[in-house]
Design a protein around this motif. Structure first.
Motif, mmCIF file in Angstrom:
data_model
loop_
_atom_site.group_PDB
_atom_site.id
_atom_site.type_symbol
_atom_site.label_atom_id
_atom_site.label_comp_id
_atom_site.label_asym_id
_atom_site.label_seq_id
_atom_site.Cartn_x
_atom_site.Cartn_y
_atom_site.Cartn_z
ATOM 1 N N ARG A 110 0.521 -1.418 -0.206
ATOM 2 C CA ARG A 110 -0.075 0.122 0.034
ATOM 3 C C ARG A 110 1.220 0.965 -0.358
ATOM 4 N N SER A 111 0.052 2.043 -0.842
ATOM 5 C CA SER A 111 0.918 3.884 -0.462
ATOM 6 C C SER A 111 1.221 4.027 0.303
ATOM 7 N N ALA A 112 1.756 5.114 0.541
ATOM 8 C CA ALA A 112 1.267 6.068 1.413
ATOM 9 C C ALA A 112 0.097 7.251 1.493
ATOM 10 N N PRO A 113 -0.630 7.602 2.539
ATOM 11 C CA PRO A 113 -1.993 7.398 2.029
ATOM 12 C C PRO A 113 -1.516 9.187 1.603
ATOM 13 N N ALA A 114 -2.161 10.034 0.804
ATOM 14 C CA ALA A 114 -2.168 11.478 -0.317
ATOM 15 C C ALA A 114 -3.752 11.856 -0.110
ATOM 16 N N PRO A 115 -3.686 13.264 0.180
ATOM 17 C CA PRO A 115 -4.613 14.088 0.364
ATOM 18 C C PRO A 115 -5.446 14.146 -1.199
ATOM 19 N N VAL A 116 -6.464 14.345 -0.169
ATOM 20 C CA VAL A 116 -7.866 14.295 -1.607
ATOM 21 C C VAL A 116 -8.972 14.882 -1.154
ATOM 22 N N GLU A 117 -9.728 15.581 -1.872
ATOM 23 C CA GLU A 117 -10.873 16.179 -1.473
ATOM 24 C C GLU A 117 -11.791 15.458 -1.831
ATOM 25 N N ALA A 118 -12.802 15.737 -0.911
ATOM 26 C CA ALA A 118 -14.642 14.707 -0.949
ATOM 27 C C ALA A 118 -15.201 15.208 -2.328
ATOM 28 N N GLY A 119 -15.697 14.651 -3.007
ATOM 29 C CA GLY A 119 -16.377 15.107 -4.424
ATOM 30 C C GLY A 119 -15.943 15.536 -5.494
ATOM 31 N N LEU A 120 -14.124 14.704 -5.938
ATOM 32 C CA LEU A 120 -13.699 14.981 -6.995
ATOM 33 C C LEU A 120 -12.910 13.558 -7.354
ATOM 34 N N LEU A 121 -13.432 13.619 -8.811
ATOM 35 C CA LEU A 121 -12.528 12.746 -9.617
ATOM 36 C C LEU A 121 -11.199 11.973 -9.809
ATOM 37 N N TYR A 122 -11.049 11.429 -9.304
ATOM 38 C CA TYR A 122 -9.171 10.716 -8.698
ATOM 39 C C TYR A 122 -9.038 9.862 -10.139
ATOM 40 N N GLU A 140 -8.247 3.769 -3.168
ATOM 41 C CA GLU A 140 -9.031 3.420 -1.214
ATOM 42 C C GLU A 140 -9.085 4.761 -0.624
ATOM 43 N N PHE A 141 -10.045 5.177 -0.368
ATOM 44 C CA PHE A 141 -10.649 6.049 0.319
ATOM 45 C C PHE A 141 -10.502 5.905 1.905
ATOM 46 N N TRP A 142 -10.434 6.794 2.237
ATOM 47 C CA TRP A 142 -10.332 7.358 3.884
ATOM 48 C C TRP A 142 -10.464 8.599 4.800
ATOM 49 N N ASP A 143 -11.332 7.720 5.568
ATOM 50 C CA ASP A 143 -11.564 9.465 5.960
ATOM 51 C C ASP A 143 -10.938 9.778 7.306
ATOM 52 N N ALA A 144 -10.979 10.832 8.079
ATOM 53 C CA ALA A 144 -10.214 11.538 9.224
ATOM 54 C C ALA A 144 -9.949 10.336 10.458
ATOM 55 N N ALA A 145 -10.405 9.799 10.150
ATOM 56 C CA ALA A 145 -10.383 8.240 11.506
ATOM 57 C C ALA A 145 -9.389 7.333 10.955
ATOM 58 N N GLY A 173 -16.801 12.782 3.411
ATOM 59 C CA GLY A 173 -15.717 12.381 4.572
ATOM 60 C C GLY A 173 -13.906 11.897 3.783
ATOM 61 N N ALA A 174 -13.964 11.591 2.687
ATOM 62 C CA ALA A 174 -13.011 11.375 2.341
ATOM 63 C C ALA A 174 -11.581 12.023 2.934
ATOM 64 N N VAL A 175 -10.507 12.036 3.489
ATOM 65 C CA VAL A 175 -9.375 12.937 3.675
ATOM 66 C C VAL A 175 -8.672 12.602 2.880
#
Length: 417
Positions: A110-122, A140-145, A173-175
């Motif tokens: 697994r890669s290191a987490p990368a910051p994303v913005e909810a509602g955008l296409l990746y 994979e998308f992850w929340d703040a927890a 909720g994805a960060v």
């Protein structure tokens, strides 16, 4: 008894009466909802995903930096992972090799987490050489927890270098997001991964199709065609599809009349399971799967088909007869469904599925013929529900379809408002 994908005979009667197909592919379900609600329909083909519109968000995406024997900035979740200089996709660099000799175990990097913005296409991508067995790419998308709240994947095919691509809409909720190189449980083999990426994307070139009929109805027929439908309801001459317009109409009207006073309907499923659904529609409580069935069972598919068939029969009855009782009943259905937070079974864990297609198609048809009977506030509520529960979710589900070697045959499509 209904299995996961039922066919309601009343739907074919409606299609025959209209003399055109009512069953639609998933994208057309989006188009139907968009046309009913007044949006413009846009289309993005699979080649559009080749466009990477933002910078690569991954740390050490080429796997060239190594700590010990594994790529720096990547986490070995399980299994045997090693850095290699041969084979590689990019000459002179390094790649990462996943060895999976155990059919009961999996290998995950697994890669290191990368910051994303909810509602955008990746879009996640990686080059992979499946030496033997299969190789997967997960977005994979992850929340703040730190809880994984969404995941989409695609699978390799063949045994030569290939680029896997997986688009995904960042959910509420994805960060952060991560890329997972994976050899799954029940897989045995060796795969080499190289040149990974995670980018923000617009989804590619968009072709827009404006509405051709500005007023209502406009989905299956326009106001100018209503006299033709009324004439067909009285026409006793034979149709190519069998029977006559009058015979088809008699069957549809009989069903529509019954629906005026129904308070529930019951569906029998496999394994002797029987569920009763309330009318006007009330979002059902979760139900255990049938005996012997592993995992969540798609009960909502048959429920959605049943609701859709009632909406379509009463919609036609309203158009042909002008009987106000049908308009009142349709409004009750639509306003009740507009209160549902989702039109896809939460237990089945899909943003949109066959149940969504049934519900969106039936709701859009009914709204198209009865919209003038709503107040402005009621109309706004129904349109908002078609937008949020229908078009957005179907669009997201289409974006989640695999684009390389995965299951599924629909081409991703989307709607622009």
């Amino acid at each position: 008894m209904y299995g996961p994908g039922p066919t309601d005979p009343q739907l074919s009667a409606v299609a025959s009466f209209l003399a055109r197909p009512v069953s639609r592919r998933r994208f057309t379900g989006i188009a139907i909802g968009a046309a009913a609600a007044g949006a413009t329909v846009s289309w993005a083909g699979p080649s559009s995903y080749a466009r990477a519109d933002g910078p690569n968000l991954l740390t050490n995406p080429s796997f060239d930096e190594v700590t010990g024997s594994t790529p720096t900035g990547w986490t070995v979740v399980s299994g045997a992972v090693s850095s290699v200089t041969d084979p590689v996709h990019t000459t002179g660099g390094r790649a990462v090799r996943l060895d999976d000799p155990d059919p009961e175990g999996g290998v995950l990097l697994r890669s290191a987490p990368a910051p994303v913005e909810a509602g955008l296409l990746y879009e996640a991508s990686v080059w992979v050489l499946p030496v033997s067995g299969k190789a997967d790419l997960y977005l994979e998308f992850w929340d703040a927890a730190g809880v994984r709240i969404a995941v989409q994947f695609t699978t390799s095919s063949g045994t030569s270098w290939q680029q896997l691509k997986q688009p995904g809409l960042s959910p509420e909720g994805a960060v952060t997001a991560s890329v997972l190189c994976y050899q799954s449980v029940r897989n045995e083999g060796v795969a080499v991964f190289d040149d990974a990426a995670l980018v923000e994307s617009t989804g590619g070139e968009i072709e827009t199709f404006p509405l051709l009929a500005p007023g209502h109805p406009r989905l299956y027929f326009t106001a100018d065609e209503v006299p033709r439908l009324k004439a067909r309801a009285a026409d006793t001459s034979p149709l190519l599809s069998g029977g006559s317009g009058a015979e088809l109409w008699a069957a549809i009207e009989q069903q529509a009349t019954t629906h005026l006073t129904e308070t529930s309907f019951t569906v029998g499923y496999v394994g002797g399971v029987s569920i009763t659904y309330q009318l006007p529609p009330v979002m059902p409580e979760p139900h255990d799967p049938p005996p012997g069935y592993n995992g969540a069972y798609p009960y909502w598919t048959a429920m959605g088909s049943g609701i859709r068939s009632r909406l379509e029969a009463m919609s036609l009855a309203w158009v042909v007869t002008g009987d106000q009782r049908y308009a009142v009943r349709l409004k009750e259905y639509l306003l009740a469904l507009a209160e549902w937070p989702t039109w896809s079974d939460p237990a089945f864990n899909r943003r949109a599925y066959l149940d969504t297609a049934h519900l969106v198609t039936g709701i859009a048809f009914a709204y198209d013929v009865v919209c003038d009977e709503f107040t402005a506030e009621e109309r706004a509520r129904v349109v908002a529900a078609i937008d949020a529960n229908g078009m957005v979710e179907c669009w997201s589900a289409n974006l989640a379809l695999p684009t390389c070697g995965g299951a599924g045959g629909d081409t991703p499509g989307w709607v622009k408002w």
